[in-house]
Design an enzyme around this catalytic site. Structure first.
Site, PDB file in Angstrom:
ATOM      1  N   GLU A 112      -7.418  19.961  -6.739  1.00  0.00           N
ATOM      2  CA  GLU A 112      -8.459  20.935  -7.074  1.00  0.00           C
ATOM      3  C   GLU A 112      -9.654  20.125  -7.537  1.00  0.00           C
ATOM      4  O   GLU A 112      -9.674  19.602  -8.643  1.00  0.00           O
ATOM      5  CB  GLU A 112      -7.962  21.897  -8.164  1.00  0.00           C
ATOM      6  CG  GLU A 112      -8.773  23.187  -8.232  1.00  0.00           C
ATOM      7  CD  GLU A 112      -9.870  23.153  -9.271  1.00  0.00           C
ATOM      8  OE1 GLU A 112     -10.927  22.535  -8.984  1.00  0.00           O
ATOM      9  OE2 GLU A 112      -9.684  23.710 -10.354  1.00  0.00           O
ATOM     10  N   CYS A 161     -15.157  24.423 -13.071  1.00  0.00           N
ATOM     11  CA  CYS A 161     -15.131  24.239 -11.613  1.00  0.00           C
ATOM     12  C   CYS A 161     -15.383  25.551 -10.884  1.00  0.00           C
ATOM     13  O   CYS A 161     -16.073  25.594  -9.865  1.00  0.00           O
ATOM     14  CB  CYS A 161     -13.779  23.668 -11.187  1.00  0.00           C
ATOM     15  SG  CYS A 161     -13.393  22.058 -11.875  1.00  0.00           S
TER      16      CYS A 161
END
Length: 459
Positions: free
Chosen positions: A231, A265
């Site tokens: 990720e 994020c």
């Protein structure tokens, strides 16, 4: 302090908090040996018992929420209310997996006619997790809880600036009843990580972080045929259509972009506005950004604290300056705050286009980039014109149209009339340079398992 030690620093004050020593090869070997030994017994613990550990963990997290939140705030500057909410979210995840997890690991029948067959989900072994500082305990639980529920054990290499947060979580895991060696910290230099990946006892790796870090780990793991989950950040588009509820979209956009000082994020970063409503949205958005109270993260009145480190703030400012040099306009903010600490003023850039850092790169801080487009087709094109594909948002009253738009976006998630949030009920992850694989939900639970086929023919 020498090359074998490092110190954490309070980003609000610039004051040193604590010094840590990097593990020696002997210390690292002791951790790996303990992980391997623990796995041999933990993998045989029933999934129902592992679920009970998670339930006990949720209770322990809630009991120690204030203490854990205080550590988070000191190490990376998250305002107290957000730090407490992070711990509550971790507890909620633990509760959810405790309730729903066991069914994810029941043997799954496989229809094969007259032959009996089924699939068992078996653990792999010790899994290395390389985790970031921005959500220092949530990132641990997001990766570790489903991985542990599967019967694996976890080794954590956390960011150096949030090392105490990770050590505190290890302590909480033990207090919640998890056996020794099931969850352990590895305090290592970056260059030492390759030795852990290459160790035959380690069976996989999970990375949340930069593209560079993910690429390095994935390359090394590939050489030794080990599974990885990545990720790697994003530059999420926040599309506002001409029929959107503008005040609600503005409120959601402010929360998404400036929570945690913009260091998320999954945060909205590129605000793509259909021209027809762009003036109205921009006016309200800038007013709201200017009203954000920035200051001491321990003060209950503060809405946004500092960025996590001075170097991160300075890198963000270079992206802002580079975008302005290419024609963007700072409608508010656009500079570091005066005084001590790693504070950056809430910033809104208008006139952002491809070729500018604020459009092409991930801006990991309190900077919102506004791009105007003539229509929804151009909005989709702008949203997809990114190396990242983590998540995206669509604001419109026409939900049926939004469902169709969602299928055109190259992202791991799409949130319609809401801002992106991670939740254990649904998977999280991305495409393109945002990485591959998924965490949370049943996808995260099965991220590091051996789906073993069992085929039985009657004699």
């Amino acid at each position: 302090m020498n090359s074998s030690s490092f110190s954490t620093v309070n980003p609000a004050t610039g004051e040193q908090i604590e010094t840590f020593s990097v593990f020696s090869p002997l210390e690292t070997e002791a951790v790996l040996a303990r992980a391997d030994k623990s796995f041999q017994s933990f993998r045989r613990v029933s999934v129902h018992q592992r679920a009970q550990f998670l339930s006990d963990l949720a209770a322990t997290l809630r009991k120690q929420k204030a203490q854990l939140a205080k550590v988070i705030t000191a190490e990376m500057g998250k305002v107290s209310a957000e730090a407490g909410a992070e711990i509550e979210k971790c507890a909620m995840e633990a509760d959810w997996y405790a309730e729903h997890g066991p069914q994810m690991f029941a043997d799954a029948p496989a229809p094969t006619g007259k032959v009996e067959a089924y699939v068992s989900y078996l653990p792999l072994g010790p899994i290395l997790a390389i985790m970031p500082w921005n959500l220092p305990i949530w990132q641990l639980t997001r990766m570790a809880l489903p991985t542990l529920l599967a019967g694996n054990v976890v080794l954590i290499k956390h960011s150096t600036n949030t090392q105490r947060s990770s050590l505190e979580f290890e302590r909480v895991m033990r207090e919640a009843g998890f056996p020794e060696g099931v969850f352990q910290n590895l305090i290592l230099k970056t260059e030492d990580i390759v030795n852990v990946i290459n160790d035959p006892r380690v069976q996989g790796a999970s990375v949340t972080g930069s593209v560079r870090a993910g690429s390095a780990v994935a390359s090394q793991a590939g050489k030794v045929i080990k599974k990885t989950i990545m990720e790697l950040g994003g530059s999420d588009a926040f599309i506002v259509c001409k029929d959107a509820d503008i005040p609600k979209a503005v409120a959601a956009g402010i929360t998404s972009r400036f929570s945690n000082a913009g260091q998320v994020c999954l945060a909205a970063k590129r605000f793509i506005l259909v021209e027809e409503i762009a003036d109205d949205f921009e006016k309200l958005f800038v007013e709201a950004a200017k009203a954000i109270r920035v200051g001491d993260p321990t003060d209950p009145a503060t809405q946004m604290g500092p960025m996590a480190r001075i170097d991160l703030r300075d890198s963000l400012h270079k992206q802002v300056e580079g975008s302005i040099a290419k024609g963007a306009r700072a409608l508010c903010g656009g500079k570091p705050a005066e005084g001590k600490g790693a504070f950056y003023t809430p910033t809104v850039l208008s006139g952002v286009t491809q070729g500018m850092p604020a459009f092409d790169e991930e801006t990991f801080g309190p900077v919102a980039a506004i791009t105007r487009v003539p229509d929804i087709n151009a909005a989709v094109d702008a949203a997809n014109a990114s190396e990242f594909g983590l998540s995206g948002n669509i604001w419109t009253r026409d939900v049926d149209a939004a469902r169709k738009i969602a299928r055109e976006l190259y992202t791991g998630g799409v949130f319609i009339n809401g801002f992106t949030a991670s939740n254990p009920r649904v998977p999280v992850g991305g495409v393109k340079n945002s990485g591959y694989g998924r965490e949370l939900s049943r996808f995260g639970a099965h991220a590091f398992v051996n789906p073993q086929t069992v085929w039985i023919e009657n004699l």
